[in-house]
Scaffold this motif. Structure first.
Motif, mmCIF file in Angstrom:
data_model
loop_
_atom_site.group_PDB
_atom_site.id
_atom_site.type_symbol
_atom_site.label_atom_id
_atom_site.label_comp_id
_atom_site.label_asym_id
_atom_site.label_seq_id
_atom_site.Cartn_x
_atom_site.Cartn_y
_atom_site.Cartn_z
ATOM 1 N N PRO A 8 -2.596 0.696 -6.129
ATOM 2 C CA PRO A 8 -3.378 -0.326 -6.814
ATOM 3 C C PRO A 8 -3.696 -1.501 -5.892
ATOM 4 C CG PRO A 8 -1.075 -0.602 -7.336
ATOM 5 C CD PRO A 8 -1.161 0.607 -6.437
ATOM 6 N N LYS A 9 -4.527 -2.394 -6.340
ATOM 7 C CA LYS A 9 -4.845 -3.595 -5.575
ATOM 8 C C LYS A 9 -3.733 -4.637 -5.731
ATOM 9 C CE LYS A 9 -8.817 -6.551 -4.561
ATOM 10 N NZ LYS A 9 -9.008 -6.080 -3.184
ATOM 11 N N TYR A 10 -3.167 -4.693 -6.921
ATOM 12 C CA TYR A 10 -2.054 -5.599 -7.205
ATOM 13 C C TYR A 10 -0.921 -4.795 -7.830
ATOM 14 C CZ TYR A 10 -5.626 -9.195 -6.724
ATOM 15 O OH TYR A 10 -6.639 -9.987 -6.247
ATOM 16 N N LEU A 11 0.299 -5.174 -7.462
ATOM 17 C CA LEU A 11 1.472 -4.487 -8.009
ATOM 18 C C LEU A 11 2.554 -5.525 -8.214
ATOM 19 C CD1 LEU A 11 2.715 -1.770 -8.745
ATOM 20 C CD2 LEU A 11 3.103 -1.344 -6.329
ATOM 21 N N VAL A 12 2.905 -5.769 -9.466
ATOM 22 C CA VAL A 12 3.953 -6.728 -9.799
ATOM 23 C C VAL A 12 5.068 -5.939 -10.464
ATOM 24 C CG1 VAL A 12 4.560 -8.815 -11.056
ATOM 25 C CG2 VAL A 12 2.236 -8.527 -10.161
ATOM 26 N N THR A 13 6.284 -6.068 -9.928
ATOM 27 C CA THR A 13 7.378 -5.262 -10.439
ATOM 28 C C THR A 13 8.697 -5.975 -10.216
ATOM 29 O OG1 THR A 13 8.303 -3.021 -10.414
ATOM 30 C CG2 THR A 13 7.733 -3.989 -8.287
ATOM 31 N N GLN A 14 9.741 -5.411 -10.746
ATOM 32 C CA GLN A 14 11.046 -6.052 -10.650
ATOM 33 C C GLN A 14 11.862 -5.453 -9.521
ATOM 34 O OE1 GLN A 14 12.971 -6.354 -14.476
ATOM 35 N NE2 GLN A 14 11.652 -8.118 -14.858
ATOM 36 N N MET A 15 12.787 -6.242 -9.064
ATOM 37 C CA MET A 15 13.741 -5.786 -8.040
ATOM 38 C C MET A 15 14.442 -4.524 -8.498
ATOM 39 S SD MET A 15 15.973 -8.767 -6.134
ATOM 40 C CE MET A 15 17.004 -8.854 -7.510
ATOM 41 N N GLY A 16 14.621 -3.606 -7.569
ATOM 42 C CA GLY A 16 15.347 -2.389 -7.892
ATOM 43 C C GLY A 16 14.461 -1.227 -8.320
ATOM 44 N N ASN A 17 13.206 -1.535 -8.680
ATOM 45 C CA ASN A 17 12.298 -0.456 -9.088
ATOM 46 C C ASN A 17 11.797 0.334 -7.883
ATOM 47 O OD1 ASN A 17 12.530 -1.128 -11.748
ATOM 48 N ND2 ASN A 17 10.550 -2.164 -11.910
ATOM 49 N N ASP A 18 11.220 1.512 -8.195
ATOM 50 C CA ASP A 18 10.575 2.342 -7.186
ATOM 51 C C ASP A 18 9.085 2.340 -7.465
ATOM 52 O OD1 ASP A 18 13.130 4.945 -7.575
ATOM 53 O OD2 ASP A 18 13.200 2.991 -6.566
ATOM 54 N N LYS A 19 8.291 2.188 -6.410
ATOM 55 C CA LYS A 19 6.837 2.160 -6.594
ATOM 56 C C LYS A 19 6.143 2.897 -5.459
ATOM 57 C CE LYS A 19 6.468 -0.199 -10.383
ATOM 58 N NZ LYS A 19 5.946 0.450 -11.601
ATOM 59 N N SER A 20 4.897 3.316 -5.733
ATOM 60 C CA SER A 20 4.085 3.980 -4.716
ATOM 61 C C SER A 20 2.731 3.314 -4.582
ATOM 62 C CB SER A 20 3.860 5.450 -5.089
ATOM 63 O OG SER A 20 5.061 6.173 -5.018
ATOM 64 N N ILE A 21 2.217 3.327 -3.374
ATOM 65 C CA ILE A 21 0.863 2.860 -3.084
ATOM 66 C C ILE A 21 0.114 4.041 -2.469
ATOM 67 C CG2 ILE A 21 -0.563 1.148 -1.919
ATOM 68 C CD1 ILE A 21 1.971 -0.532 -1.507
ATOM 69 N N LYS A 22 -1.112 4.234 -2.963
ATOM 70 C CA LYS A 22 -1.882 5.381 -2.452
ATOM 71 C C LYS A 22 -3.009 4.910 -1.556
ATOM 72 C CE LYS A 22 -0.900 8.432 -6.299
ATOM 73 N NZ LYS A 22 -1.426 9.373 -7.284
ATOM 74 N N CYS A 23 -3.342 5.740 -0.584
ATOM 75 C CA CYS A 23 -4.438 5.427 0.331
ATOM 76 C C CYS A 23 -5.229 6.694 0.620
ATOM 77 C CB CYS A 23 -3.909 4.832 1.623
ATOM 78 S SG CYS A 23 -5.214 4.432 2.806
ATOM 79 N N GLU A 24 -6.547 6.535 0.600
ATOM 80 C CA GLU A 24 -7.440 7.649 0.896
ATOM 81 C C GLU A 24 -8.556 7.161 1.794
ATOM 82 O OE1 GLU A 24 -9.288 9.263 -2.582
ATOM 83 O OE2 GLU A 24 -10.458 10.733 -1.461
ATOM 84 N N GLN A 25 -8.919 7.960 2.775
ATOM 85 C CA GLN A 25 -10.070 7.612 3.613
ATOM 86 C C GLN A 25 -11.065 8.770 3.601
ATOM 87 O OE1 GLN A 25 -10.777 9.102 6.841
ATOM 88 N NE2 GLN A 25 -8.832 10.146 7.285
ATOM 89 N N ASN A 26 -12.364 8.399 3.540
ATOM 90 C CA ASN A 26 -13.417 9.423 3.508
ATOM 91 C C ASN A 26 -14.245 9.402 4.787
ATOM 92 O OD1 ASN A 26 -14.969 7.139 3.227
ATOM 93 N ND2 ASN A 26 -15.691 7.575 1.164
ATOM 94 N N LEU A 27 -13.628 8.932 5.869
ATOM 95 C CA LEU A 27 -14.332 8.813 7.150
ATOM 96 C C LEU A 27 -14.128 10.033 8.039
ATOM 97 C CD1 LEU A 27 -13.313 5.111 7.751
ATOM 98 C CD2 LEU A 27 -15.613 5.922 7.234
ATOM 99 N N GLY A 28 -13.288 10.946 7.615
ATOM 100 C CA GLY A 28 -13.016 12.116 8.447
ATOM 101 C C GLY A 28 -12.107 11.805 9.633
ATOM 102 N N HIS A 29 -11.404 10.670 9.561
ATOM 103 C CA HIS A 29 -10.530 10.277 10.663
ATOM 104 C C HIS A 29 -9.254 11.110 10.700
ATOM 105 C CE1 HIS A 29 -12.355 5.928 10.924
ATOM 106 N NE2 HIS A 29 -13.160 6.868 11.389
ATOM 107 N N ASP A 30 -8.706 11.203 11.932
ATOM 108 C CA ASP A 30 -7.475 11.979 12.095
ATOM 109 C C ASP A 30 -6.219 11.149 11.869
ATOM 110 O OD1 ASP A 30 -8.403 14.235 14.845
ATOM 111 O OD2 ASP A 30 -8.801 14.299 12.698
ATOM 112 N N THR A 31 -6.329 9.830 12.082
ATOM 113 C CA THR A 31 -5.131 8.992 12.129
ATOM 114 C C THR A 31 -5.157 7.940 11.035
ATOM 115 O OG1 THR A 31 -5.198 9.291 14.532
ATOM 116 C CG2 THR A 31 -3.659 7.647 13.691
#
Lengths: 114, 113
Positions: A8-31
């Motif tokens: 997400p763009k913003y993520l507000v959460t409490q200490m001790g929680n587990d969270k994930s951030i996702k990223c995708e690129q459509n440029l065909g880059h290798d790295t």
């Protein structure tokens, strides 16, 4: 059509929680990369993957685990969140693994730990 | 251990004048340098780069100068425009080295109309 998108763009959460951030690129880059920009405004590399292979792993707590299911995606999972994890996390990509290649950044995910 | 330093946190210039943003580095292995521009709530975007085999690189209104002996580089913007108002990050890397970019803390440029 966004080249590097993070959710997400913003993520507000409490200490001790587990969270994930996702990223995708459509440029065909290798790295792809994860950076952390802390309160002092430094942009610091955390991880880099080249074609799904981990090539840079800076001194980051092992609560942070990147996952690259394919070369267009690089996700960041954070376990047991701590106050010091509050920061803006940027995903980036570049055509190849060489550091002189201009990197394309996402707009960042602002993580706030309560 | 700040290997890339941007000692001016902010700079204010008038529209039409020159903006000069400075960057110093300490690691003599660095041989490639890049400038990124960042607007609020957006990611950095690549602006211009220079290799250590050159001392100047120009792209339109943007010129980067490199002084290797002083371990100093600067970004000149001429003429400055209000749309140039942003945070500018200097970054450095050792091409034969660790494949990572080291960023400075950024300088916030404000161009006043």
């Amino acid at each position: 059509d966004t080249a590097v998108s993070q959710t997400p763009k913003y993520l507000v959460t409490q200490m001790g929680n587990d969270k994930s951030i996702k990223c995708e690129q459509n440029l065909g880059h290798d790295t792809m990369y994860w950076y952390k920009q802390d309160s002092k405004k430094f942009l610091k590399i955390m991880f880099s993957y080249n074609n799904k292979e981990l090539i840079i792993n800076e001194t980051v707590p092992n609560r942070f685990s990147p996952k690259s299911p394919d070369k267009a995606h690089l996700n960041l999972h954070i376990n047991s969140l701590e106050l010091g994890d509050s920061a803006v996390y940027f995903c980036a990509s570049s055509p190849f693994r060489f550091s002189n290649q201009p990197q394309h950044f996402g707009d960042g995910t602002r993580l706030s730990i309560l | 251990d700040q290997q890339v330093k941007q000692n001016s946190p902010s700079l204010s210039v008038q529209e039409g004048r020159i903006s000069i943003l400075n960057c110093d580095y300490t690691n003599s292995m660095f041989d490639y340098f890049l400038w990124y521009k960042k607007y609020p709530a957006e990611g950095p975007t690549f602006l211009i780069s220079i290799s250590s085999i050159k001392d100047k690189n120009e792209d339109g209104r943007f010129t980067v100068f490199l002084n290797k002996s002083a371990k100093h580089l600067s970004l000149h913007i001429v003429p400055s425009q209000p749309g140039d108002s942003a945070v500018y990050f200097c970054a450095a890397t050792a091409q034969g080295g660790s494949e990572k970019l080291v960023f400075g803390k950024g300088t916030k440029l404000t161009v006043n109309p």
